[in-house]
Motif scaffolding. Structure first.
Motif, mmCIF file in Angstrom:
data_model
loop_
_atom_site.group_PDB
_atom_site.id
_atom_site.type_symbol
_atom_site.label_atom_id
_atom_site.label_comp_id
_atom_site.label_asym_id
_atom_site.label_seq_id
_atom_site.Cartn_x
_atom_site.Cartn_y
_atom_site.Cartn_z
ATOM 1 N N VAL A 300 12.133 -2.446 12.590
ATOM 2 C CA VAL A 300 12.641 -3.748 12.127
ATOM 3 C C VAL A 300 12.721 -4.729 13.293
ATOM 4 O O VAL A 300 12.374 -5.914 13.157
ATOM 5 C CB VAL A 300 14.019 -3.582 11.458
ATOM 6 N N GLU A 301 13.158 -4.238 14.461
ATOM 7 C CA GLU A 301 13.305 -5.101 15.638
ATOM 8 C C GLU A 301 11.976 -5.349 16.344
ATOM 9 O O GLU A 301 11.924 -6.083 17.334
ATOM 10 C CB GLU A 301 14.310 -4.471 16.609
ATOM 11 N N GLY A 302 10.909 -4.707 15.865
ATOM 12 C CA GLY A 302 9.582 -4.943 16.432
ATOM 13 C C GLY A 302 9.297 -4.188 17.711
ATOM 14 O O GLY A 302 8.307 -4.457 18.396
ATOM 15 N N ARG A 303 10.146 -3.207 18.066
ATOM 16 C CA ARG A 303 9.939 -2.455 19.307
ATOM 17 C C ARG A 303 8.910 -1.345 19.131
ATOM 18 O O ARG A 303 8.037 -1.145 19.964
ATOM 19 C CB ARG A 303 11.267 -1.887 19.802
ATOM 20 N N VAL A 304 9.006 -0.566 18.029
ATOM 21 C CA VAL A 304 8.034 0.487 17.724
ATOM 22 C C VAL A 304 7.648 0.325 16.267
ATOM 23 O O VAL A 304 8.343 0.801 15.366
ATOM 24 C CB VAL A 304 8.626 1.897 17.966
ATOM 25 N N LEU A 305 6.538 -0.367 16.020
ATOM 26 C CA LEU A 305 6.169 -0.694 14.643
ATOM 27 C C LEU A 305 5.717 0.520 13.845
ATOM 28 O O LEU A 305 5.999 0.625 12.652
ATOM 29 C CB LEU A 305 5.057 -1.749 14.649
ATOM 30 N N SER A 306 5.011 1.444 14.493
ATOM 31 C CA SER A 306 4.476 2.599 13.764
ATOM 32 C C SER A 306 4.622 3.866 14.595
ATOM 33 O O SER A 306 4.788 3.815 15.818
ATOM 34 C CB SER A 306 3.002 2.386 13.419
ATOM 35 N N ILE A 307 4.577 4.996 13.915
ATOM 36 C CA ILE A 307 4.639 6.289 14.581
ATOM 37 C C ILE A 307 3.512 7.166 14.047
ATOM 38 O O ILE A 307 3.077 7.028 12.911
ATOM 39 C CB ILE A 307 6.000 6.986 14.368
ATOM 40 N N PHE A 308 3.020 8.090 14.903
ATOM 41 C CA PHE A 308 1.935 8.979 14.543
ATOM 42 C C PHE A 308 2.445 10.409 14.420
ATOM 43 O O PHE A 308 3.347 10.831 15.154
ATOM 44 C CB PHE A 308 0.832 8.945 15.606
ATOM 45 N N ARG A 324 -0.163 8.200 9.970
ATOM 46 C CA ARG A 324 0.510 7.091 10.656
ATOM 47 C C ARG A 324 1.466 6.428 9.673
ATOM 48 O O ARG A 324 1.079 6.131 8.542
ATOM 49 C CB ARG A 324 -0.509 6.079 11.168
ATOM 50 N N ALA A 325 2.707 6.234 10.101
ATOM 51 C CA ALA A 325 3.723 5.667 9.217
ATOM 52 C C ALA A 325 4.335 4.406 9.826
ATOM 53 O O ALA A 325 4.632 4.363 11.023
ATOM 54 C CB ALA A 325 4.822 6.691 8.937
ATOM 55 N N TYR A 326 4.504 3.390 8.990
ATOM 56 C CA TYR A 326 5.240 2.178 9.340
ATOM 57 C C TYR A 326 6.548 2.235 8.552
ATOM 58 O O TYR A 326 6.568 1.989 7.346
ATOM 59 C CB TYR A 326 4.455 0.930 8.958
ATOM 60 N N LEU A 327 7.653 2.569 9.227
ATOM 61 C CA LEU A 327 8.913 2.772 8.515
ATOM 62 C C LEU A 327 9.481 1.472 7.957
ATOM 63 O O LEU A 327 10.265 1.496 7.007
ATOM 64 C CB LEU A 327 9.927 3.457 9.431
ATOM 65 N N SER A 339 5.075 2.277 4.728
ATOM 66 C CA SER A 339 3.616 2.347 4.609
ATOM 67 C C SER A 339 3.131 3.647 5.233
ATOM 68 O O SER A 339 3.566 4.003 6.333
ATOM 69 C CB SER A 339 2.957 1.156 5.316
ATOM 70 N N LEU A 340 2.240 4.344 4.534
ATOM 71 C CA LEU A 340 1.732 5.628 5.034
ATOM 72 C C LEU A 340 0.208 5.597 5.008
ATOM 73 O O LEU A 340 -0.398 5.273 3.986
ATOM 74 C CB LEU A 340 2.254 6.787 4.175
ATOM 75 N N TYR A 341 -0.389 5.952 6.144
ATOM 76 C CA TYR A 341 -1.839 5.890 6.282
ATOM 77 C C TYR A 341 -2.400 7.231 6.774
ATOM 78 O O TYR A 341 -1.704 8.025 7.417
ATOM 79 C CB TYR A 341 -2.239 4.793 7.270
ATOM 80 N N PHE A 342 -3.672 7.410 6.491
ATOM 81 C CA PHE A 342 -4.435 8.594 6.892
ATOM 82 C C PHE A 342 -5.421 8.163 7.976
ATOM 83 O O PHE A 342 -6.083 7.130 7.857
ATOM 84 C CB PHE A 342 -5.169 9.151 5.669
ATOM 85 N N VAL A 343 -5.527 8.978 9.065
ATOM 86 C CA VAL A 343 -6.343 8.580 10.213
ATOM 87 C C VAL A 343 -7.337 9.684 10.565
ATOM 88 O O VAL A 343 -6.954 10.852 10.692
ATOM 89 C CB VAL A 343 -5.463 8.281 11.448
ATOM 90 N N VAL A 344 -8.596 9.314 10.732
ATOM 91 C CA VAL A 344 -9.629 10.233 11.227
ATOM 92 C C VAL A 344 -9.723 10.051 12.738
ATOM 93 O O VAL A 344 -9.964 8.941 13.234
ATOM 94 C CB VAL A 344 -10.993 9.957 10.569
ATOM 95 N N MET A 345 -9.544 11.153 13.481
ATOM 96 C CA MET A 345 -9.540 11.106 14.938
ATOM 97 C C MET A 345 -10.822 11.720 15.502
ATOM 98 O O MET A 345 -11.511 12.481 14.825
ATOM 99 C CB MET A 345 -8.320 11.862 15.493
ATOM 100 N N ARG A 346 -11.106 11.406 16.743
ATOM 101 C CA ARG A 346 -12.252 12.003 17.409
ATOM 102 C C ARG A 346 -11.946 13.464 17.732
ATOM 103 O O ARG A 346 -10.889 13.783 18.271
ATOM 104 C CB ARG A 346 -12.590 11.251 18.691
ATOM 105 N N GLY A 347 -12.864 14.370 17.382
ATOM 106 C CA GLY A 347 -12.661 15.797 17.602
ATOM 107 C C GLY A 347 -13.762 16.414 18.452
ATOM 108 O O GLY A 347 -14.783 15.778 18.756
ATOM 109 N N GLU A 348 -13.574 17.676 18.797
ATOM 110 C CA GLU A 348 -14.502 18.369 19.687
ATOM 111 C C GLU A 348 -15.808 18.743 18.989
ATOM 112 O O GLU A 348 -16.832 18.962 19.642
ATOM 113 C CB GLU A 348 -13.844 19.632 20.242
#
Length: 437
Positions: A300-308, A324-327, A339-348
């Motif tokens: 809410v205060e804009g310090r940490v908008l999202s967490i992984f 990834r979630a935006y609380l 807000s809840l999102y799905f993320v594809v990451m780079r893998g080996e």
């Protein structure tokens, strides 16, 4: 007829013909880290741990031997009484041949079959063992035992250089003999007084002192590294400190630097171990978010908008993914929704996988009351979206639900979804049409 291993509990166990007993075994009730995800068929239906001496009922349930005995004392599944119970040697052999990581991972990177786990620990160089010297309670790694016994143990035997007798190291005093050069002389209590009274400290010119230090450089380094000195010749120590304060200060700074390096490495190893311990390889993620109120306030205060979340995989060599979630919400859900999102990451193993990513994805907020009133959103990856192409950077643009759950629903007074300031999110990737490497 009762099974031989369960004498005295007649009437519920029936002998089953099988091959000769497997000689391997392991300690039950231990948190083993399996190389591959432990399948349900290898878990006890009662304790839900890996099966130890498995037995199977006529209806197919498998239990540890001791769990079946325990179930006699409490309410138990009726199949324990109605149907015969067989010793399942086939399952036992399969369990004993499952691969596990050594408990000392990542220092020890061995992968051992479960039946040989205890045997491995008897030889593992990174297993903690107690010093064998009488009176010493120090715990050291097996690989360091030889060095500990010869150099560091306070209860090792060491020769008194004054009377040439072997005594315990902890009973030695260290004297600095300052006559023609520096020398570390260990003597025991019986010799201490006669040795001290025989010292003949003499003044030495600075030039002679420099020559003496150069001659006995090795002994001088040993002196600066000693952790404890007792009954030093006070006059000698005073002269030493007056000539070499910078040397002693330099040695202390070097030791502090080494300690800080070791602490940083330990913290790095601990973080790596936690990450490996929580990684899933079956396309499913359970994400535990603690301190919800504080993290939402930061959003809410804009310090940490999202967490992984921590990364998870569709298989050992599969897609690398995370959530990834935006609380406090994102886009159309900002300020009103999570807000809840799905993320594809780079893998080996990305070069071996089919692209774009096309699997069906389920996002869930789990009900903590046991009623399973989960909030669920399902979508199939759009092959035309850049979110599901092979990643060029560390991760693709997130894709999902900006209005996943309203704050009014999430924060209701019934503690359905947030309990003890904690909520659980689940992500499930459909693997039914995905070929495993």
């Amino acid at each position: 007829m009762a099974c031989d291993e369960l004498t005295g509990v007649s009437g519920i166990f029936t002998r089953q013909n099988s091959a000769s007993a497997v000689s391997l075994d392991f300690e039950p009730d231990t948190d083993y880290k399996f190389v591959e995800t432990l399948e349900d068929r290898y878990k006890c239906a009662y304790c839900h741990l890996v099966l130890h001496n498995p037995h199977q009922t006529g209806c197919g349930h498998r239990f540890c031997q001791q769990c079946i005995l325990a179930l006699r004392l409490v309410q138990t599944p009726s199949c324990i009484y109605r149907l015969p119970v067989f010793k399942d040697n086939c399952c036992k052999r399969e369990v004993l041949n499952l691969y596990v990581f050594c408990k000392n991972f990542p220092d020890c990177n061995s992968k051992i079959i479960l039946g040989r786990y205890q045997e491995h620990l008897q030889q593992c160089l990174f297993e903690s063992v107690q010093c064998t010297n009488d009176g010493c309670c120090d715990q050291i790694l097996r690989k360091d035992v030889k060095d500990h016994l010869s150099r560091h143990c306070r209860f090792r035997e060491q020769m008194c250089q004054y009377c040439n007798k072997y005594v315990l190291h902890c009973k030695l005093f260290y004297f600095l003999l300052y006559i023609t050069c520096f020398n570390i002389i260990p003597v025991h209590f019986g010799c201490a007084w006669s040795f001290y009274s025989s010292l003949e400290c003499k003044e030495i010119k600075i030039q002679q002192l420099a020559e003496a230090i150069k001659k006995c450089e090795k002994e001088f380094r040993q002196f600066t590294q000693l952790s404890s000195l007792a009954a030093l010749c006070i006059r000698c120590l005073t002269v030493l400190s007056s000539f070499f304060p910078a040397v002693l200060e330099s040695q202390s700074s070097k030791h502090d630097l080494q300690i800080n390096i070791h602490k940083a490495q330990l913290n790095k190893n601990e973080e790596r171990f936690k990450l490996l311990e929580g990684t899933c390889y079956n396309g499913k993620l359970i994400w535990k978010i603690t301190d919800y109120k504080m993290k939402k306030k930061e959003a809410v205060e804009g310090r940490v908008l999202s967490i992984f979340s921590q990364p998870f995989y569709t298989s050992r060599c599969g897609y690398r993914l995370c959530a990834r979630a935006y609380l406090n919400g994102d886009g159309s859900g900002k300020g009103t929704h999570v807000s809840l999102y799905f993320v594809v990451m780079r893998g080996e193993f990305d070069s071996l996988l089919p692209w774009p990513f096309k699997q069906k994805v389920t996002l869930m907020l789990l009900d903590q009351t046991g009623k399973k009133n989960h909030i669920v959103e399902v979508f199939r990856a759009d092959p035309n979206s850049s979110s599901f192409k092979r990643p060029d950077g560390e991760m693709n643009i997130a894709s999902g639900c900006p209005r996943f759950v309203p704050h009014t629903v999430l924060e209701n007074t019934k503690n359905t979804y947030v309990r003890d300031d904690t909520l659980f999110l689940k992500v499930v990737v459909d693997l039914s049409d995905l070929e495993e490497l």
